[in-house]
Design an enzyme around this catalytic site. Structure first.
Site, PDB file in Angstrom:
ATOM      1  N   GLY A   1       0.785  -1.238   0.000  1.00 56.63           N
ATOM      2  CA  GLY A   1       0.000   0.000   0.000  1.00 56.63           C
ATOM      3  C   GLY A   1       0.803   1.267   0.000  1.00 56.63           C
TER       4      GLY A   1
ATOM      5  N   GLY B   1      -0.524   1.450  -4.609  1.00 58.11           N
ATOM      6  CA  GLY B   1      -1.083   1.712  -3.290  1.00 58.11           C
ATOM      7  C   GLY B   1      -1.253   3.190  -3.022  1.00 58.11           C
TER       8      GLY B   1
ATOM      9  N   TYR C   1       9.189 -14.200 -12.284  1.00 63.41           N
ATOM     10  CA  TYR C   1       8.098 -13.322 -11.850  1.00 63.41           C
ATOM     11  C   TYR C   1       6.791 -13.734 -12.514  1.00 63.41           C
ATOM     12  CZ  TYR C   1       5.642  -8.895 -10.945  1.00 63.41           C
ATOM     13  OH  TYR C   1       4.735  -7.947 -10.542  1.00 63.41           O
TER      14      TYR C   1
ATOM     15  N   HIS D   1      11.099   0.182 -13.969  1.00 63.52           N
ATOM     16  CA  HIS D   1      10.502  -0.225 -15.240  1.00 63.52           C
ATOM     17  C   HIS D   1      10.755   0.854 -16.292  1.00 63.52           C
ATOM     18  CE1 HIS D   1       8.478  -3.852 -13.857  1.00 63.52           C
ATOM     19  NE2 HIS D   1       8.195  -3.212 -12.739  1.00 63.52           N
TER      20      HIS D   1
END
Length: 323
Positions: A10, A15, A137, A180
């Site tokens: 979160g 989150g 993953y 990313h």
């Protein structure tokens, strides 16, 4: 009795976005609890159990995961596999033990098969192995769908999952080794403009993108994803995964992504591509037909506007973002 919604992960990208949406909504019949790694080590069952005993949720949004960028995945597939299997198994087990009414787990578009037809949809998740670059993953995330089905068959549990594409927005992970595509490019563009190539004029600076720039990707703004996950929690009652992804027409190349970031920074130099670096999977176009059928009126934020807002947050919160 009010819902008690526990959000694992979160304090991360999604989150924080959910926190932002809930803060605006101020729902009277829901108590939201956002937890991060400082609150519990979800790879450890006893630590995770203490969290559930303390918070006693009626609903769970499961976002927690060990995540990273392409080049980190290439080096640590085993670590990503094992850590995420532990996290996911503990959250679902404890949700069952605490009789949680509904769990919404966040998967990833990297779970889809590498060799497949396009567009991909939710029924094709297990039709072949994921791409070699992040198979650890990918398989760990696929196991959530399998575990959801098993809990439903054995106990009738309403454990479901959502499949977003590449997520970006404020509070992203901008670490140069673990980020990313979007946060990685934003971090490097900031460095190119402000720190690197100090002997060059703004017009002569070069921003280098790793790879050819040709791979195609779908991206979703974290605020949009937050709104959709909340909608799933309240309105979607099926164990079958649902893709939370913008329309196929919004798919862009990595080169187009770099150009959008350059415009947001008002970069005056030129963009080049280091073709000696890996591109990863060329495309993983996914269909959002199921989402559009169930929630036809949802409007996604314009991509360039979302990039501008993310860049602005990064610049305004640089000391936080760089950590």
């Amino acid at each position: 009795m009010a819902k008690v919604v526990l959000v694992t992960g979160g304090t991360g990208l999604v989150g924080k976005a959910i926190q932002s949406v809930i803060k605006e909504e101020k729902p009277a019949d829901e108590e939201w609890i956002f937890v991060g790694t400082k609150d519990a080590d979800l790879t450890n069952l006893e630590s995770a159990r203490a969290l559930f005993d303390r918070t006693r949720p009626t609903h769970v949004i499961h976002l927690a995961a060990m995540v990273g960028g392409l080049y980190d995945h290439l080096q640590k597939n085993l670590s990503y596999l094992r850590s995420n299997i532990y996290i996911n198994d503990h959250v679902l087990l404890l949700s069952h033990e605490h009789k949680v009414q509904k769990v919404v787990s966040c998967l990833s578009s990297c779970i889809f098969p590498d060799k497949t037809s396009y567009p991909i949809d939710e029924t094709m998740i297990h039709n072949g192995p994921p791409h070699d670059s992040n198979f650890g993953y990918g398989y760990a995330k696929r196991l959530i769908d399998i575990t959801n089905r098993a809990y439903h068959l054995q106990y009738g549990s309403m454990f479901t999952s959502v499949v977003p594409c590449n997520i970006f927005g404020p509070h992203d992970n901008f670490h140069p080794n673990h980020s990313h595509a979007v946060p990685g490019l934003i971090q490097r563009m900031h460095a190119t403009i402000n720190f690197d190539q100090s002997d060059k004029s703004p017009e002569d600076k070069v921003f280098t993108v790793m790879g050819t720039g040709k791979p195609l990707r779908q991206f979703i703004y974290s605020i949009d994803l937050a709104k959709l996950i909340i909608w799933v929690l309240r309105n979607y009652d099926s164990i079958e995964p649902i893709s939370l992804i913008p329309d196929e027409s919004e798919e862009i190349t990595i080169a187009q992504l770099a150009e959008s970031i350059a415009r947001a920074f008002e970069f005056k130099g030129r963009i080049e591509f280091d073709t000696s670096k890996s591109d990863g999977q060329h495309k993983k176009t996914a269909s959002n037909a199921k989402l559009r059928r169930l929630y036809p009126d949802f409007r996604f934020t314009d991509f360039d506007i979302a990039i501008q807002q993310t860049v602005q947050w990064y610049q305004n919160n640089y000391e936080i973002a760089r950590k």
